[in-house]
Design an enzyme around this catalytic site. Structure first.
Site, PDB file in Angstrom:
ATOM      1  N   TYR A 106      58.193  56.977   9.219  1.00 30.93           N
ATOM      2  CA  TYR A 106      59.519  57.376   8.722  1.00 30.93           C
ATOM      3  C   TYR A 106      59.395  58.652   7.880  1.00 30.93           C
ATOM      4  CZ  TYR A 106      64.057  57.076   6.325  1.00 30.93           C
ATOM      5  OH  TYR A 106      65.310  57.358   5.823  1.00 30.93           O
TER       6      TYR A 106
ATOM      7  N   LYS B 294      60.999  62.314   8.639  1.00 27.31           N
ATOM      8  CA  LYS B 294      61.962  62.963   7.733  1.00 27.31           C
ATOM      9  C   LYS B 294      61.419  64.297   7.196  1.00 27.31           C
ATOM     10  CE  LYS B 294      65.501  60.187   8.004  1.00 27.31           C
ATOM     11  NZ  LYS B 294      66.821  60.657   8.480  1.00 27.31           N
TER      12      LYS B 294
HETATM   13  N1  LIG Z   1      69.921  54.111   2.975  1.00 26.87           N
HETATM   14  C1  LIG Z   1      69.061  54.896   2.347  1.00 26.87           C
HETATM   15  O1  LIG Z   1      68.567  54.578   1.253  1.00 26.87           O
HETATM   16  C2  LIG Z   1      68.678  56.235   2.940  1.00 26.87           C
HETATM   17  C3  LIG Z   1      67.917  57.097   2.151  1.00 26.87           C
HETATM   18  C4  LIG Z   1      67.559  58.347   2.674  1.00 26.87           C
HETATM   19  C5  LIG Z   1      67.941  58.703   3.935  1.00 26.87           C
HETATM   20  N2  LIG Z   1      68.668  57.833   4.690  1.00 26.87           N
HETATM   21  C6  LIG Z   1      69.042  58.268   6.021  1.00 26.87           C
HETATM   22  O2  LIG Z   1      70.459  58.284   6.116  1.00 26.87           O
HETATM   23  C7  LIG Z   1      70.850  58.041   7.473  1.00 26.87           C
HETATM   24  C8  LIG Z   1      71.821  56.875   7.501  1.00 26.87           C
HETATM   25  O3  LIG Z   1      71.205  55.776   6.864  1.00 26.87           O
HETATM   26  P1  LIG Z   1      71.978  54.406   6.551  1.00 26.87           P
HETATM   27  O4  LIG Z   1      71.361  53.840   5.344  1.00 26.87           O
HETATM   28  O5  LIG Z   1      73.439  54.617   6.636  1.00 26.87           O
HETATM   29  O6  LIG Z   1      71.460  53.540   7.819  1.00 26.87           O
HETATM   30  P2  LIG Z   1      72.139  52.348   8.634  1.00 26.87           P
HETATM   31  O7  LIG Z   1      71.009  51.655   9.333  1.00 26.87           O
HETATM   32  O8  LIG Z   1      73.018  51.529   7.763  1.00 26.87           O
HETATM   33  O9  LIG Z   1      73.040  53.124   9.713  1.00 26.87           O
HETATM   34  C9  LIG Z   1      72.414  53.875  10.714  1.00 26.87           C
HETATM   35  C10 LIG Z   1      73.322  53.938  11.929  1.00 26.87           C
HETATM   36  O10 LIG Z   1      72.636  54.705  12.936  1.00 26.87           O
HETATM   37  C11 LIG Z   1      72.849  54.072  14.194  1.00 26.87           C
HETATM   38  N3  LIG Z   1      71.773  54.424  15.127  1.00 26.87           N
HETATM   39  C12 LIG Z   1      70.508  53.957  15.168  1.00 26.87           C
HETATM   40  N4  LIG Z   1      69.851  54.480  16.215  1.00 26.87           N
HETATM   41  C13 LIG Z   1      70.709  55.318  16.851  1.00 26.87           C
HETATM   42  C14 LIG Z   1      70.601  56.140  17.991  1.00 26.87           C
HETATM   43  N5  LIG Z   1      69.468  56.200  18.723  1.00 26.87           N
HETATM   44  N6  LIG Z   1      71.678  56.859  18.358  1.00 26.87           N
HETATM   45  C15 LIG Z   1      72.838  56.794  17.658  1.00 26.87           C
HETATM   46  N7  LIG Z   1      73.000  56.018  16.568  1.00 26.87           N
HETATM   47  C16 LIG Z   1      71.937  55.281  16.160  1.00 26.87           C
HETATM   48  C17 LIG Z   1      72.869  52.583  13.866  1.00 26.87           C
HETATM   49  O11 LIG Z   1      73.515  51.827  14.894  1.00 26.87           O
HETATM   50  C18 LIG Z   1      73.612  52.564  12.539  1.00 26.87           C
HETATM   51  O12 LIG Z   1      75.011  52.399  12.718  1.00 26.87           O
HETATM   52  C19 LIG Z   1      69.546  57.784   8.243  1.00 26.87           C
HETATM   53  O13 LIG Z   1      69.110  58.988   8.830  1.00 26.87           O
HETATM   54  C20 LIG Z   1      68.585  57.379   7.151  1.00 26.87           C
HETATM   55  O14 LIG Z   1      67.243  57.610   7.522  1.00 26.87           O
HETATM   56  C21 LIG Z   1      69.053  56.615   4.217  1.00 26.87           C
END
Ligand SMILES: NC(=O)c1ccc[n+]([C@@H]2O[C@H](COP(=O)([O-])OP(=O)(O)OC[C@H]3O[C@@H](n4cnc5c(N)ncnc54)[C@H](O)[C@@H]3O)[C@@H](O)[C@H]2O)c1
Length: 265
Positions: A160, A164
């Site tokens: 991961y 990133k």
């Molecule tokens: N939650 C955190 O603490 C956090 C921190 C830093 C970065 N992020 C990043 O933010 C973004 C969103 O995170 P989140 O917490 O909302 O995650 P989440 O898992 O709640 O939502 C992610 C969404 O992406 C969709 N998804 C997964 N694979 C896919 C694909 N191949 N094509 C299209 N859609 C797809 C899923 O169905 C889901 O609806 C991600 O890139 C994550 O890495 C999250």
């Protein structure tokens, strides 16, 4: 007038969590938004639930089922958006996945799963959005979702973090290459955001023995946050709407940290 009135935007990973919040905040400020996600039935429901919100601010909402690492599906999502809104102005590459494993146990399957969506999905999303902006002969904005894991390597989530860090590189490479077309590429880096992704990560970390009780991993991860709490998606959207708006036109190649002061880089 909202900051993004009349802008046509696509947000991937928009069926829940940060992506859904980004899309809703854009709608609140007058944008037309395509909510896109691999979970078609859920993202269709999210779009339907936002019809009133869109109408209230003078915008429109549609949805698309897409696997962000499948180029044909990404092209179809862009075509659907352009057919509905007449153009594309802003593309958020936000979909992402994580699946913790102890460093020594990381498999090729785990690496490929994460890198395909977080890395290749980001590249394809950038390329196909840029090609659309160039066809239209208009400026365009690409906004990528990075992470604190783009700035530090954490244990148990090595692929991961690698993916990133890759998002940062793609943001910089894309910014350099696409500037001649008046296309900007930026990104933002959340810290710990309370979404279903974190609930899943918390469970996975317990399964691999890296945590003993629910919530422990999130607590330990969050201990260094200067703001003293984890984020909600609403903490992120002021910045994401800014990155979609004209106010950020002179920014490119940059990643904005939105982590409550978790990593000072
Ligand atoms: N939650 C955190 O603490 C956090 C921190 C830093 C970065 N992020 C990043 O933010 C973004 C969103 O995170 P989140 O917490 O909302 O995650 P989440 O898992 O709640 O939502 C992610 C969404 O992406 C969709 N998804 C997964 N694979 C896919 C694909 N191949 N094509 C299209 N859609 C797809 C899923 O169905 C889901 O609806 C991600 O890139 C994550 O890495 C999250």
């Amino acid at each position: 007038m909202g900051r993004v009135s009349d802008r046509s935007c696509i947000v991937t990973g928009a069926a829940r969590g940060i992506g859904r919040a980004i899309g809703e905040a854009l709608l609140d400020e007058g944008a037309d938004v395509c909510f896109a996600d691999i979970n078609g039935p859920l993202v269709e429901q999210v779009a339907a639930a936002n019809a009133e919100r869109a109408a209230k601010a003078g915008g429109k909402v549609i949805w698309a089922a897409v696997d962000v690492a499948n180029r044909d599906q990404v092209r179809a999502m862009i075509d659907k958006t352009v057919a509905a809104f007449g153009k594309l102005d802003v593309k958020f590459n936000n979909a992402g996945v994580n699946k913790p494993m102890n460093f020594l146990d990381v498999t090729e399957e785990n690496w490929n799963f994460i890198m395909r969506i977080n890395g290749l999905g980001c590249l394809i999303g950038m390329q196909e959005a840029a090609k659309q902006f160039i066809r239209q002969k208009t400026p365009g904005k690409i906004v990528n979702t990075a992470s604190v894991a783009s700035r530090q390597g954490f244990d148990n989530v090595a692929p991961y973090c690698a993916s990133k860090w890759g998002v940062v590189s793609l943001t910089q490479s894309g910014a350099r290459d696409l500037a001649k077309h008046d296309i900007t590429v930026t990104g933002f880096a959340p810290g710990v955001v309370a979404t279903e992704m974190w609930e899943e990560v918390d469970r996975d970390l317990m399964e691999i023995g890296a945590a003993q009780r629910p919530g422990q991993a999130m607590e330990e991860f969050s201990a260094e946050i200067l703001k003293g709490r984890v984020a909600t998606p609403a903490d992120i959207t002021g910045t994401t709407t800014f990155l979609a708006s004209k106010d950020s036109d002179y920014m490119t190649g940059q990643i904005v940290m939105i982590d409550g002061g978790m990593t000072l880089v």
